[in-house]
Design a protein around this motif. Structure first.
Motif, PDB file in Angstrom:
ATOM      1  N   GLU A  35       4.247   0.538 -10.881  1.00  0.00           N
ATOM      2  CA  GLU A  35       3.084  -0.220 -10.364  1.00  0.00           C
ATOM      3  C   GLU A  35       2.859  -0.200  -8.738  1.00  0.00           C
ATOM      4  O   GLU A  35       1.990  -0.177  -8.209  1.00  0.00           O
ATOM      5  CB  GLU A  35       3.143  -1.751 -10.964  1.00  0.00           C
ATOM      6  CG  GLU A  35       2.639  -1.835 -12.345  1.00  0.00           C
ATOM      7  CD  GLU A  35       2.929  -3.018 -13.036  1.00  0.00           C
ATOM      8  OE1 GLU A  35       2.183  -3.468 -14.076  1.00  0.00           O
ATOM      9  OE2 GLU A  35       3.754  -3.877 -12.541  1.00  0.00           O
ATOM     10  N   ALA A  95       2.106   2.903  -7.530  1.00  0.00           N
ATOM     11  CA  ALA A  95       0.651   3.104  -7.807  1.00  0.00           C
ATOM     12  C   ALA A  95      -0.206   2.105  -6.484  1.00  0.00           C
ATOM     13  O   ALA A  95      -1.120   2.689  -6.009  1.00  0.00           O
ATOM     14  CB  ALA A  95      -0.005   2.603  -8.994  1.00  0.00           C
ATOM     15  N   THR A  96       0.321   1.069  -6.400  1.00  0.00           N
ATOM     16  CA  THR A  96      -0.262   0.320  -5.039  1.00  0.00           C
ATOM     17  C   THR A  96      -0.117   1.105  -3.858  1.00  0.00           C
ATOM     18  O   THR A  96      -1.077   0.901  -2.898  1.00  0.00           O
ATOM     19  CB  THR A  96       0.632  -1.010  -5.183  1.00  0.00           C
ATOM     20  OG1 THR A  96       0.209  -1.773  -6.353  1.00  0.00           O
ATOM     21  CG2 THR A  96      -0.123  -1.980  -3.895  1.00  0.00           C
ATOM     22  N   THR A 151      -2.532   3.767  -3.582  1.00  0.00           N
ATOM     23  CA  THR A 151      -3.881   3.061  -3.429  1.00  0.00           C
ATOM     24  C   THR A 151      -4.142   2.794  -1.826  1.00  0.00           C
ATOM     25  O   THR A 151      -5.157   3.072  -1.110  1.00  0.00           O
ATOM     26  CB  THR A 151      -4.088   2.092  -4.180  1.00  0.00           C
ATOM     27  OG1 THR A 151      -4.016   2.343  -5.508  1.00  0.00           O
ATOM     28  CG2 THR A 151      -5.336   1.203  -3.797  1.00  0.00           C
ATOM     29  N   ILE A 152      -3.030   2.095  -1.119  1.00  0.00           N
ATOM     30  CA  ILE A 152      -3.265   1.861   0.185  1.00  0.00           C
ATOM     31  C   ILE A 152      -3.388   3.190   1.039  1.00  0.00           C
ATOM     32  O   ILE A 152      -4.012   3.187   2.114  1.00  0.00           O
ATOM     33  CB  ILE A 152      -1.876   1.042   0.576  1.00  0.00           C
ATOM     34  CG1 ILE A 152      -1.920  -0.166  -0.154  1.00  0.00           C
ATOM     35  CG2 ILE A 152      -1.802   0.722   2.045  1.00  0.00           C
ATOM     36  CD1 ILE A 152      -0.613  -1.174   0.012  1.00  0.00           C
ATOM     37  N   ASP A 159      -4.514   6.077   0.172  1.00  0.00           N
ATOM     38  CA  ASP A 159      -5.959   6.625  -0.076  1.00  0.00           C
ATOM     39  C   ASP A 159      -6.805   6.032   0.850  1.00  0.00           C
ATOM     40  O   ASP A 159      -7.813   6.492   1.266  1.00  0.00           O
ATOM     41  CB  ASP A 159      -6.210   6.238  -1.625  1.00  0.00           C
ATOM     42  CG  ASP A 159      -5.627   7.072  -2.497  1.00  0.00           C
ATOM     43  OD1 ASP A 159      -4.844   8.524  -1.838  1.00  0.00           O
ATOM     44  OD2 ASP A 159      -5.353   7.224  -3.677  1.00  0.00           O
ATOM     45  N   ALA A 160      -6.758   4.720   0.665  1.00  0.00           N
ATOM     46  CA  ALA A 160      -7.875   3.858   1.575  1.00  0.00           C
ATOM     47  C   ALA A 160      -7.387   4.176   3.017  1.00  0.00           C
ATOM     48  O   ALA A 160      -8.439   4.172   3.835  1.00  0.00           O
ATOM     49  CB  ALA A 160      -7.455   2.440   1.356  1.00  0.00           C
ATOM     50  N   ALA A 197      -8.550  -1.091   0.217  1.00  0.00           N
ATOM     51  CA  ALA A 197      -7.530  -0.919  -0.849  1.00  0.00           C
ATOM     52  C   ALA A 197      -7.614  -2.025  -1.950  1.00  0.00           C
ATOM     53  O   ALA A 197      -7.030  -1.745  -3.301  1.00  0.00           O
ATOM     54  CB  ALA A 197      -6.067  -0.784  -0.671  1.00  0.00           C
TER      55      ALA A 197
END
Length: 206
Positions: free
Chosen positions: A8, A11-12, A15-16, A18-19, A41
């Protein structure tokens, strides 16, 4: 408070990143704040700081996501025997251009580095890392061209250092131009011809 699993947390973090990548590309680096990245994000600012010390640390981590394949290719080039050195340079340079031509993520991140990154003080560590990678590329190419010289495949009038500097600049120029005007050239498809056009001038012709 429920502790997150390692998966998890990873994954976070992704995501950060990617943003940040999207915002850096759309708005430029200096105009992108950690608050904007957190909102994009869907996480808190605290979550961003849990994974990254500051914007420079985040920027460096974004670069590392695309650097690994290139570093692996540099390592591969160093393992090639003298007789195959020039062919190895050709193959790896072609693959490098094809990655940029085919991968949207590589194009986006390299566009940030080439055209949307203001080298301000807060990004100095990231700039240093990029300079270190550039130095690795130069030195690896020099060693490869030196092996080509020893196997009598390199034009004796061209030094390995000059050949490495010229090829490095040529590749950087091709990528920078492609990122600005991608429709002018199918970089992935044209990569073999582009590299052969350059290397033919460096080969020893008996």
């Amino acid at each position: 408070m429920v502790r997150r699993t390692k998966a998890e947390a990873e994954a976070t973090r992704a995501t950060i990143l990617d943003a940040a990548e999207t915002l850096f590309f759309e708005q430029g680096v200096s105009r992108t704040t950690l608050d904007k990245i957190a909102r994009a994000a869907g996480v808190t600012r605290g979550a961003v700081y849990w994974h990254f010390d500051n914007k420079s640390d985040l920027f460096t981590a974004m670069l590392e996501r695309i650097r690994l394949p290139f570093r692996m290719m540099l390592s591969e080039m160093d393992q090639v025997a003298e007789a195959d050195s020039l062919q190895s340079i050709r193959d790896i340079m072609i693959r490098s251009l094809q990655i940029v031509g085919e991968s949207e993520q590589h194009r986006r991140v390299l566009s940030i580095v080439f055209h949307r990154c203001e080298y301000i003080d807060e990004l100095n560590p990231a700039v240093h890392e990029q300079e270190k990678l550039d130095s690795e590329v130069q030195q690896t190419l020099e060693r490869a061209f030196e092996r080509a010289r020893q196997s009598h495949h390199l034009n004796p009038d061209v030094s390995p250092k000059l050949a490495a500097s010229a090829l490095h600049a040529y590749i950087s120029g091709l990528i920078g131009k492609f990122l600005l005007t991608p429709r002018q050239c199918d970089l992935a498809q044209s990569a073999p011809a582009l590299i052969d056009c350059f290397l033919d001038g460096l080969k020893r012709h008996s």
